[in-house]
Design a protein around this motif. Structure first.
Motif, short mmCIF file in Angstrom:
data_model
loop_
_atom_site.label_atom_id
_atom_site.label_comp_id
_atom_site.label_asym_id
_atom_site.label_seq_id
_atom_site.Cartn_x
_atom_site.Cartn_y
_atom_site.Cartn_z
N LEU A 157 46.45 -4.53 91.37
CA LEU A 157 46.92 -3.29 91.97
C LEU A 157 46.90 -2.16 90.94
N PRO A 158 46.80 -0.91 91.39
CA PRO A 158 46.85 0.20 90.44
C PRO A 158 48.17 0.20 89.66
N GLN A 191 49.04 -12.38 91.54
CA GLN A 191 48.13 -12.35 90.39
C GLN A 191 48.67 -11.46 89.29
N ASP A 192 49.24 -10.33 89.66
CA ASP A 192 49.79 -9.43 88.65
C ASP A 192 51.00 -10.05 87.96
N THR A 195 51.67 10.89 97.25
CA THR A 195 50.75 11.04 96.12
C THR A 195 50.30 9.70 95.56
N LEU A 196 51.03 8.63 95.83
CA LEU A 196 50.70 7.32 95.27
C LEU A 196 49.52 6.68 95.99
N GLY A 197 49.36 6.97 97.26
CA GLY A 197 48.20 6.53 97.99
C GLY A 197 48.23 5.10 98.51
N GLY A 198 49.22 4.32 98.13
CA GLY A 198 49.29 2.93 98.57
C GLY A 198 50.11 2.10 97.61
N PRO A 199 50.00 0.78 97.70
CA PRO A 199 50.79 -0.08 96.81
C PRO A 199 50.46 0.20 95.34
N VAL A 200 51.47 0.25 94.50
CA VAL A 200 51.25 0.63 93.10
C VAL A 200 52.36 0.06 92.23
N TRP A 201 52.00 -0.27 91.00
CA TRP A 201 52.99 -0.61 89.98
C TRP A 201 53.29 0.64 89.16
#
Length: 342
Positions: free
Chosen positions: A6-7, A122-123, A25-31
């Motif tokens: 993930l980003p 996975q992350d 502004t994040l656009g979707g799932p993010v760390w």
């Protein structure tokens, strides 16, 4: 950060916009990765697995304005951004075309929610974190509590600072907190769910805020002393509608449904529910429209409840958790969880 699924936004900038605009502004799932004094170690918080449970996100947005510098790296996941932003914001557990993300952390990882869950796993494997805390809001109003799959001193030390009850469950639903049981690289990692309280309760945001601060400021989680007074309850039973049964919430029985639960059933999320207190009304099918299974699939509904003059009562004192007044959640997930007391 090579190999992550993930980003990742490292040391996210301060953002004074409203939280919804920020999420856009994040656009979707993010760390969001906050670099720490010791970057060899990592702690993880996951939020927004359910789009209608915003306290972890609201507290994070407020806290980032202070530009915190944690003792270790702190990775915070904003997961179901799309669900959270579906109009009206923060009211959808997930979008109609997708599955409940917190039921997808097990094979076969089907559909977009399953693929997202696999990416999160996975992350987490890449970081080998010291702990993983999954922040949620309860489906109804009520106090904060924690849930884990087994007892662990770090889990008990952390949860005891934010709530009075830790529930140790043997129910397996495919939730994130079950990962130490299924992912070898996460075995032994303290993982638990912190239910911060109802989404509209200001205290729920304070619980999430306190957790971020403690994780950021504590140099050694294993040295945290046990918090006095933590009540540990084991093996909750998941009380559900049987397939095809209907439910409503009201102050009097509804003749068109199988179960009419008391309009303020979420008041039972606090304290002990007495057998004298009616929980609602049952139609002509009686208890046959309910089920209450343990982790091995055994049925206990007749041990938990009885019917008196058409009213639903507990047979013995119960601790009730996650009682909701949302009929959609009641149908798609469960009515509540119950732990019988001796």
């Amino acid at each position: 950060m090579k190999g992550l699924s993930l980003p990742v936004i490292t040391d996210p900038p301060v953002d004074h916009r409203e939280v919804e605009a920020w999420l856009q502004t994040l656009g979707g799932p993010v760390w969001l990765m906050l670099e720490g004094e010791d970057d060899r170690r990592c702690r993880v918080v996951t939020t927004l697995l359910h789009g209608n449970e915003p306290s972890g996100t609201l507290a994070l947005h407020r806290w980032l304005v202070e530009r915190p510098r944690p003792r270790t790296r702190l990775a915070v996941l904003l997961a179901n951004v799309r669900g959270a932003l579906s109009h009206p914001a923060f009211t959808h557990r997930h979008t109609p075309d997708d599955r409940d993300l917190n039921r997808c952390f097990q094979p076969p990882f089907a559909g977009p929610a399953g693929e997202l869950a696999r990416s999160i796993i996975q992350d987490l494997e890449s970081w080998a974190p010291e702990c993983v805390i999954d922040l949620h809001n309860t489906s109804g109003n009520g106090p904060a509590f924690a849930v884990a799959t087994h007892r662990h001193p770090v889990v008990e030390a952390l949860t005891g600072r934010f709530c009075e009850q830790l529930i140790v469950t043997d129910l397996r639903l495919g939730s994130l907190m079950e990962l130490p049981l299924t992912v070898p690289r996460l075995a032994g990692c303290p993982v638990f769910t912190l239910e911060c309280g109802g989404a509209l309760q200001p205290a729920a945001r304070d619980v999430a805020d306190g957790l971020y601060r403690l994780l950021a400021e504590c140099p050694d989680l294993t040295a945290l002393p046990s918090a006095p007074g933590l009540e540990v309850l084991v093996h909750p039973l998941r009380v559900e509608l049987r397939p095809g049964a209907s439910v409503a919430y009201d102050r009097s029985p509804r003749p068109d449904v199988d179960v009419t639960l008391w309009a303020r059933i979420d008041e039972h999320n606090r304290g002990v529910t007495s057998p004298a207190a009616p929980l609602g009304w049952l139609g002509h099918h009686g208890l046959a429209c309910l089920q209450a299974r343990d982790g091995d699939g055994r049925e206990h509904v007749g041990e938990l409840f009885c019917v008196r003059k058409g009213r639903l009562h507990a047979r013995r004192p119960l601790r009730i958790f996650m009682a909701t007044t949302n009929s959609e959640i009641a149908r798609s997930d469960c009515l509540f969880y119950a732990v019988p007391l001796a």
